[in-house]
Motif scaffolding. Structure first.
Motif, PDB file in Angstrom:
ATOM      1  N   ALA A   1      -1.977  -4.309  18.244  1.00  0.00           N
ATOM      2  CA  ALA A   1      -0.381  -4.677  18.065  1.00  0.00           C
ATOM      3  C   ALA A   1       0.129  -4.352  16.573  1.00  0.00           C
ATOM      4  CB  ALA A   1      -0.183  -6.105  18.502  1.00  0.00           C
ATOM      5  N   MET A   2      -0.949  -4.553  15.683  1.00  0.00           N
ATOM      6  CA  MET A   2      -0.489  -4.254  14.197  1.00  0.00           C
ATOM      7  C   MET A   2      -0.425  -2.822  13.794  1.00  0.00           C
ATOM      8  SD  MET A   2      -2.709  -7.560  12.681  1.00  0.00           S
ATOM      9  CE  MET A   2      -2.558  -7.225  10.979  1.00  0.00           C
ATOM     10  N   VAL A   3      -1.491  -2.457  14.463  1.00  0.00           N
ATOM     11  CA  VAL A   3      -1.497  -0.751  14.388  1.00  0.00           C
ATOM     12  C   VAL A   3      -0.171  -0.249  15.031  1.00  0.00           C
ATOM     13  CG1 VAL A   3      -2.662   1.150  15.307  1.00  0.00           C
ATOM     14  CG2 VAL A   3      -3.939  -0.441  14.362  1.00  0.00           C
ATOM     15  N   VAL A   4       0.309  -0.625  16.140  1.00  0.00           N
ATOM     16  CA  VAL A   4       1.210   0.011  16.604  1.00  0.00           C
ATOM     17  C   VAL A   4       2.550  -0.222  15.889  1.00  0.00           C
ATOM     18  CG1 VAL A   4       2.909   0.298  18.729  1.00  0.00           C
ATOM     19  CG2 VAL A   4       0.351   0.129  19.115  1.00  0.00           C
ATOM     20  N   ALA A   5       2.795  -1.669  15.442  1.00  0.00           N
ATOM     21  CA  ALA A   5       4.051  -1.973  14.780  1.00  0.00           C
ATOM     22  C   ALA A   5       4.164  -1.378  13.612  1.00  0.00           C
ATOM     23  CB  ALA A   5       3.900  -3.619  14.934  1.00  0.00           C
ATOM     24  N   LEU A   6       3.256  -1.165  12.892  1.00  0.00           N
ATOM     25  CA  LEU A   6       3.097  -0.777  11.439  1.00  0.00           C
ATOM     26  C   LEU A   6       3.739   0.624  11.344  1.00  0.00           C
ATOM     27  CD1 LEU A   6      -0.220  -2.191   9.973  1.00  0.00           C
ATOM     28  CD2 LEU A   6       2.403  -2.813   9.330  1.00  0.00           C
ATOM     29  N   ARG A   7       3.398   1.411  12.396  1.00  0.00           N
ATOM     30  CA  ARG A   7       3.910   2.664  12.698  1.00  0.00           C
ATOM     31  C   ARG A   7       5.611   2.802  11.919  1.00  0.00           C
ATOM     32  NH1 ARG A   7       1.808   4.287  18.465  1.00  0.00           N
ATOM     33  NH2 ARG A   7      -0.440   4.436  17.905  1.00  0.00           N
ATOM     34  N   ASP A   8       6.245   1.785  12.483  1.00  0.00           N
ATOM     35  CA  ASP A   8       7.590   1.551  12.117  1.00  0.00           C
ATOM     36  C   ASP A   8       8.091   0.897  10.747  1.00  0.00           C
ATOM     37  OD1 ASP A   8       8.312   3.181  14.315  1.00  0.00           O
ATOM     38  OD2 ASP A   8       8.437   1.309  15.566  1.00  0.00           O
ATOM     39  N   PHE A   9       6.838   0.179  10.293  1.00  0.00           N
ATOM     40  CA  PHE A   9       7.172  -0.535   9.050  1.00  0.00           C
ATOM     41  C   PHE A   9       6.017  -0.140   8.118  1.00  0.00           C
ATOM     42  CE2 PHE A   9       8.953  -2.967  12.563  1.00  0.00           C
ATOM     43  CZ  PHE A   9       9.947  -3.239  12.002  1.00  0.00           C
ATOM     44  N   PRO A  10       6.021   0.974   7.263  1.00  0.00           N
ATOM     45  CA  PRO A  10       5.078   1.422   6.337  1.00  0.00           C
ATOM     46  C   PRO A  10       5.213   0.650   5.155  1.00  0.00           C
ATOM     47  CG  PRO A  10       6.824   3.040   6.674  1.00  0.00           C
ATOM     48  CD  PRO A  10       7.161   2.035   7.900  1.00  0.00           C
ATOM     49  N   GLN A  11       6.139  -0.052   4.804  1.00  0.00           N
ATOM     50  CA  GLN A  11       6.358  -0.684   3.865  1.00  0.00           C
ATOM     51  C   GLN A  11       5.372  -1.982   3.795  1.00  0.00           C
ATOM     52  OE1 GLN A  11       8.500  -0.438   6.130  1.00  0.00           O
ATOM     53  NE2 GLN A  11      10.344  -1.971   6.004  1.00  0.00           N
ATOM     54  N   ILE A  12       4.882  -2.548   5.004  1.00  0.00           N
ATOM     55  CA  ILE A  12       4.138  -3.661   5.044  1.00  0.00           C
ATOM     56  C   ILE A  12       2.391  -3.359   5.071  1.00  0.00           C
ATOM     57  CG2 ILE A  12       3.687  -5.576   6.929  1.00  0.00           C
ATOM     58  CD1 ILE A  12       6.550  -5.606   7.361  1.00  0.00           C
ATOM     59  N   ASN A  13       2.364  -2.089   5.558  1.00  0.00           N
ATOM     60  CA  ASN A  13       0.772  -1.765   5.164  1.00  0.00           C
ATOM     61  C   ASN A  13       0.588  -1.082   4.138  1.00  0.00           C
ATOM     62  OD1 ASN A  13      -1.708  -1.239   6.537  1.00  0.00           O
ATOM     63  ND2 ASN A  13      -1.245   0.878   6.800  1.00  0.00           N
ATOM     64  N   ALA A  14       0.914  -1.630   2.929  1.00  0.00           N
ATOM     65  CA  ALA A  14       1.020  -1.429   1.738  1.00  0.00           C
ATOM     66  C   ALA A  14       0.174  -2.356   0.758  1.00  0.00           C
ATOM     67  CB  ALA A  14       2.076  -1.252   1.040  1.00  0.00           C
ATOM     68  N   ARG A  15      -0.206  -1.729  -0.589  1.00  0.00           N
ATOM     69  CA  ARG A  15      -0.862  -2.445  -1.651  1.00  0.00           C
ATOM     70  C   ARG A  15       0.063  -2.510  -2.799  1.00  0.00           C
ATOM     71  NH1 ARG A  15      -6.695  -3.101  -0.752  1.00  0.00           N
ATOM     72  NH2 ARG A  15      -7.149  -2.534  -2.917  1.00  0.00           N
ATOM     73  N   TYR A  16       0.098  -3.388  -3.386  1.00  0.00           N
ATOM     74  CA  TYR A  16       0.962  -3.211  -4.813  1.00  0.00           C
ATOM     75  C   TYR A  16       0.236  -3.409  -6.131  1.00  0.00           C
ATOM     76  CZ  TYR A  16       4.835  -4.812  -8.087  1.00  0.00           C
ATOM     77  OH  TYR A  16       5.718  -4.715  -8.996  1.00  0.00           O
ATOM     78  N   ASP A  17       0.035  -2.620  -6.801  1.00  0.00           N
ATOM     79  CA  ASP A  17      -0.259  -2.509  -8.125  1.00  0.00           C
ATOM     80  C   ASP A  17       0.762  -3.220  -9.197  1.00  0.00           C
ATOM     81  OD1 ASP A  17      -1.354  -2.359 -10.766  1.00  0.00           O
ATOM     82  OD2 ASP A  17      -2.384  -0.420 -10.091  1.00  0.00           O
ATOM     83  N   ASP A  18       0.498  -4.627  -9.345  1.00  0.00           N
ATOM     84  CA  ASP A  18       1.817  -4.922 -10.196  1.00  0.00           C
ATOM     85  C   ASP A  18       1.593  -4.619 -11.700  1.00  0.00           C
ATOM     86  OD1 ASP A  18      -0.433  -6.717 -10.502  1.00  0.00           O
ATOM     87  OD2 ASP A  18       0.601  -8.672  -9.880  1.00  0.00           O
ATOM     88  N   GLU A  19       0.380  -4.213 -12.185  1.00  0.00           N
ATOM     89  CA  GLU A  19       0.216  -3.972 -13.468  1.00  0.00           C
ATOM     90  C   GLU A  19       0.635  -2.660 -13.717  1.00  0.00           C
ATOM     91  OE1 GLU A  19      -3.525  -4.218 -14.632  1.00  0.00           O
ATOM     92  OE2 GLU A  19      -3.751  -6.533 -14.368  1.00  0.00           O
ATOM     93  N   ALA A  20       0.556  -1.438 -12.849  1.00  0.00           N
ATOM     94  CA  ALA A  20       1.108  -0.127 -12.995  1.00  0.00           C
ATOM     95  C   ALA A  20       2.551  -0.097 -12.398  1.00  0.00           C
ATOM     96  CB  ALA A  20       0.148   0.720 -12.288  1.00  0.00           C
TER      97      ALA A  20
END
Length: 426
Positions: A261-280
């Motif tokens: 379900a996460m795989v299918v839903a993330l197709r429409d929500f790429p901003q959630i399948n992400a990593r944030y480098d807060d230093e860069a």
């Protein structure tokens, strides 16, 4: 006689320092080649350090919980022959274990792998006759065995070990407990006053968990979103699939359906399948879905990673989840298997409670939490019916994920799980 020095090994991945977790030897011990002398920990793995030589331990270079630089002196061993230490260094005073060790340029750095074990033959040569333990001698046992003994109130020095080098194993704990139950003393009165206390150093994996949790709550702007899901149809499908293919393909739990379900839903929500480098100040959105599966082991929480969940079938994901959980709990998961997740799934199974507020697994920006499944009366079209209900309690990093996006993502998961056929419609 000469002196052989073992340096803190280079674990790889550019790691400059590691934490000394536990000594398995003490000054004065006779050890054999390939015998494990210490455990050290990086951010991602615990590594056993074996001795490449036989001899007598004459100095230890640190104490459990101490962070040591790669290349610093770990242990000195008196050996037959010249050893690997120059005469000028031989005469240098030995620094106490709590103080940083001098560099010994002639001592080699070991090339070790996670969880290297001592050779049974080598251990047998030196310690097969050992049957008693001195009062001040530190028993040899794995962290899991030590925790079990601690929880059971057992003094390990009283337990006879039958493993390599007299190591105490779970079977030895079982035998000790069985022996004790034959003459169980009268229980303490229920209302007796207690004055005992215990101090437990926060070291090893527990320290890493504490640091990561503190770092996550300090750096990320957490917010949680909870939604109730009717999983009656999903459970019916899971039971049917297990009845038809469980024997040949393996039993399915709820987790692989959630991953799908996460795989299918993330197709429409790429901003959630992400990593944030807060230093860069850079957000990296990932096409691949590498799902971290929060796993509880004897020593604490670990997060092995199901890589490319988007490319795996339901059964392939189930098999990989089971394999990684076993590897993580046994301490055999590799560093690659414990890193690189893009989103995490956490579940406490039957202990999942009603609502939880999971902590983000930085640098990810989302974690999906699964609560306990319960049967509950629900009103559907004016009728009260019994349905299987479950909450998803998920957390997000508000620096990256807006509240609306988080809510819509969870609602997408809800739709997929309540109509499970849509999980497989392309």
């Amino acid at each position: 006689m000469g002196t052989h020095v073992i340096k803190m090994p280079d674990i790889g991945e550019g790691i400059a320092q590691v934490e000394l977790v536990e000594w398995f030897v003490k000054v004065g011990d006779m050890i054999v080649e390939d015998q494990v002398v210490a455990d050290v920990m990086t951010d991602k793995a615990t590594v056993d350090i074996p001795s490449p030589v036989a001899g007598k331990v004459i100095a230890l270079g640190g104490q459990p919980g101490e962070v040591m630089a790669v290349g610093s002196e770990l242990i000195r061993i008196e050996v037959e022959g010249a050893g690997n230490l120059k005469e000028s260094a031989q005469a240098a005073p030995v620094v106490p274990a709590a103080v940083a060790q001098p560099k010994v340029e002639t001592a080699p750095v070991l090339d070790v792998k996670p969880h290297t074990t001592a050779s049974a033959a080598g251990v047998k040569r030196s310690l097969e006759a050992r049957s008693t333990r001195q009062t001040d001698e530190r028993p040899l046992a794995s962290p899991a065995v030590r925790k079990r003994a601690l929880d059971a109130g057992i003094a390990l020095r009283l337990v006879q070990g039958h493993g390599p080098a007299g190591q105490i194993r779970h079977e030895d704990i079982d035998a000790y407990l069985e022996q004790q139950t034959q003459g169980t003393p009268a229980p303490v009165a229920a209302y007796s006053a207690r004055t005992d206390e215990e101090q437990i150093p926060v070291i090893g994996l527990r320290r890493k968990i504490a640091q990561r949790m503190q770092d996550a709550t300090r750096r990320a702007a957490h917010f949680s979103y909870v939604e109730e899901i009717d999983v009656t149809a999903l459970e019916e499908l899971r039971v049917q699939l297990n009845e038809k293919w469980g024997a040949s393909r393996g039993k399915l739990t709820l987790l692989p359906f959630l991953v799908r379900a996460m795989v299918v839903a993330l197709r429409d929500f790429p901003q959630i399948n992400a990593r944030y480098d807060d230093e860069a100040q850079v957000i990296t959105r990932h096409g691949a879905v590498h799902v971290g599966i929060a796993t509880q082991g004897d020593n604490g929480l670990m997060v092995p990673v199901v890589r490319h969940a988007e490319s795996r079938s339901l059964w392939a994901n189930a098999e990989e989840i089971a394999r990684l959980a076993t590897a993580a709990r046994s301490g055999k998961a590799s560093r690659d298997e414990m890193s690189g997740s893009t989103i995490t799934l956490t579940s406490l199974g039957a202990l999942g409670g009603i609502v939880s507020t999971p902590v983000l697994n930085l640098p990810e920006v989302a974690i999906v939490g699964v609560n306990r499944m319960v049967e509950r009366p629900v009103v559907i079209k004016g009728q009260i019916v019994i349905r299987k209900m479950m909450n998803l309690s998920s957390s997000f990093d508000h620096r990256v994920v807006d509240g609306m996006d988080a809510a819509q993502f969870i609602q997408a998961l809800r739709g997929l799980l309540e109509q499970p056929a849509t999980l497989f419609v392309e």
